[in-house]
Design an enzyme around this catalytic site. Structure first.
Site, PDB file in Angstrom:
ATOM      1  N   SER A  42     -20.866  26.986  36.981  1.00 20.75           N
ATOM      2  CA  SER A  42     -21.649  27.816  36.069  1.00 20.75           C
ATOM      3  C   SER A  42     -21.844  27.139  34.722  1.00 20.75           C
ATOM      4  O   SER A  42     -20.880  26.714  34.078  1.00 20.75           O
ATOM      5  CB  SER A  42     -20.922  29.151  35.872  1.00 20.75           C
ATOM      6  OG  SER A  42     -21.340  29.811  34.707  1.00 20.75           O
ATOM      7  N   ASP A  54     -24.377  28.281  25.506  1.00 20.55           N
ATOM      8  CA  ASP A  54     -25.039  27.922  26.765  1.00 20.55           C
ATOM      9  C   ASP A  54     -26.521  27.712  26.469  1.00 20.55           C
ATOM     10  O   ASP A  54     -27.372  28.515  26.839  1.00 20.55           O
ATOM     11  CB  ASP A  54     -24.824  29.054  27.779  1.00 20.55           C
ATOM     12  CG  ASP A  54     -25.400  28.737  29.143  1.00 20.55           C
ATOM     13  OD1 ASP A  54     -25.607  27.548  29.438  1.00 20.55           O
ATOM     14  OD2 ASP A  54     -25.633  29.682  29.925  1.00 20.55           O
ATOM     15  N   ASP A  81     -25.227  24.913  38.625  1.00 27.31           N
ATOM     16  CA  ASP A  81     -26.232  25.521  37.758  1.00 27.31           C
ATOM     17  C   ASP A  81     -26.756  24.414  36.843  1.00 27.31           C
ATOM     18  O   ASP A  81     -26.077  24.001  35.896  1.00 27.31           O
ATOM     19  CB  ASP A  81     -25.553  26.632  36.959  1.00 27.31           C
ATOM     20  CG  ASP A  81     -26.459  27.330  35.972  1.00 27.31           C
ATOM     21  OD1 ASP A  81     -27.655  26.990  35.909  1.00 27.31           O
ATOM     22  OD2 ASP A  81     -25.959  28.223  35.258  1.00 27.31           O
ATOM     23  N   HIS A 185     -33.266  37.028  39.606  1.00 26.14           N
ATOM     24  CA  HIS A 185     -32.306  37.492  38.608  1.00 26.14           C
ATOM     25  C   HIS A 185     -32.886  38.671  37.837  1.00 26.14           C
ATOM     26  O   HIS A 185     -34.094  38.756  37.619  1.00 26.14           O
ATOM     27  CB  HIS A 185     -31.995  36.347  37.647  1.00 26.14           C
ATOM     28  CG  HIS A 185     -30.650  36.422  37.018  1.00 26.14           C
ATOM     29  ND1 HIS A 185     -29.681  37.329  37.382  1.00 26.14           N
ATOM     30  CD2 HIS A 185     -30.090  35.678  36.010  1.00 26.14           C
ATOM     31  CE1 HIS A 185     -28.605  37.143  36.664  1.00 26.14           C
ATOM     32  NE2 HIS A 185     -28.817  36.153  35.820  1.00 26.14           N
TER      33      HIS A 185
END
Length: 332
Positions: A42, A54, A81, A185
């Site tokens: 992740s 992130d 990811d 998502h």
């Protein structure tokens, strides 16, 4: 069989595939130990472990090195990811070559622009054009060296507020470009939007979901939607780590010591076992025993006493104690 081959095989079997987010070799091993089918490298977990946002602050090499660390620690497939592929189609080409060569089973690439915004941030966002992202998928699929390596396209249209129709339009284009699966998502607190997409999906390509915002969509319910093949529990390990460490440190500070927390912790022996320390010492003993055996056989052939010369005694010091596997007498 390669790990990419194992991942392909899982997609061809009945049932759902469950992969869990990790951020280093230890947490990846714990995910496998718990019985999950794969590891999710992740970007949120990895960036959090480096204490940076992130938001493409870390480089492709940072994520690749961490993915290699995880892959070395487990026997199950690792899916990475890779944000938007770290740039344009040329960057995607290099990314696929590097991750595939490292033994990674697959990557998930999203149609966000650079630099990325985490999908769960409550901010207005735009997506790259369909044409641009289709080009990235084509570049990635052309770059891979084996048929097993998998490239999943992550559709962010629902996150950006573009609606179901645009999400379906994008997903179908990405499939035609060669994507091996579609990750759809949503940041709604219920699964209705994702279920609407699933019901409308008529392509012969599997769907992947990330139910972080809608935990009510349990595996029992997911199994009633056969088009959903993979579930990613994306960031629960790092969130657990932060909470547990904070609680332990708070208790140590408040009680003025470690007396109350020590019984709650894993033992040092358990850490040694996870690290492979006991396996290492057993292998050292085997090597030393074999070395002694060889030297004794040579001395016996020469009619000499089987006394170890000094250079073998020195090997004892180099490789470690040879009498017994060490036992920890205390946790400290």
């Amino acid at each position: 069989m390669t790990k990419a081959g194992r991942l392909r095989e899982l997609f061809n079997r009945p049932g759902i595939i469950r992969i869990v987010g990790a951020h280093n070799g230890l947490t990846a091993m714990l995910v496998e130990e718990a019985g999950f089918e794969g590891i999710w490298a992740s970007s949120l977990e990895v960036s959090s472990s480096h204490l940076v946002p992130d938001a493409n602050i870390l480089t492709m090499r940072d994520y690749l090195n961490t993915a290699i660390e995880m892959n070395d620690a487990v026997s199950v497939p690792v899916v990475v990811d890779v944000d938007q592929g770290y740039g344009n189609c040329n960057n995607v080409t290099r990314m696929v070559r590097k991750f595939e060569a490292a033994g990674i089973a697959g990557v998930v690439m999203e149609d966000n622009p650079f630099p990325k915004q985490n999908s769960l941030l409550e901010r207005k966002r735009e997506l790259v054009s369909i044409e641009e992202f289709v080009g990235k998928i084509i570049a990635g699929k052309r770059a891979q060296q084996t048929r097993d390596f998998m490239l999943f396209a992550r559709v962010e249209a629902l996150i950006a507020g573009y609606g179901i129709r645009e999400a379906l339009r994008r997903a179908r284009a990405y499939v035609k470009a060669g994507a091996d699966g579609i990750l759809i998502h949503s940041k709604r607190r219920d699964p209705s939007e994702v279920i609407e997409f699933v019901d409308a999906w008529n392509e012969n390509v599997p769907l992947v979901i990330v139910p972080t915002k809608y935990p009510s969509l349990t595996e029992v319910r997911v199994k009633t939607f056969p088009k959903i093949k993979m579930v990613i529990y994306a960031n629960h390990v790092i969130r657990t780590v932060v909470g547990a460490v904070r609680q332990t440190l708070r208790e140590m500070s408040e009680t003025g010591g470690i007396e109350t927390i020590s019984p709650k912790l894993v033992t040092v022996n358990q850490l040694f076992d996870l690290q492979g320390t006991f396996k290492m010492t057993r292998e050292e003993e085997m090597i030393l025993s074999k070395a002694e055996e060889i030297v004794r056989s040579i001395d016996a052939e020469r009619g000499q006493l089987a006394v170890l010369p000094s250079y073998i005694a020195g090997a004892d010091l180099a490789l470690g104690a040879r009498a017994q596997t060490p036992r920890v007498l205390f946790d400290g």
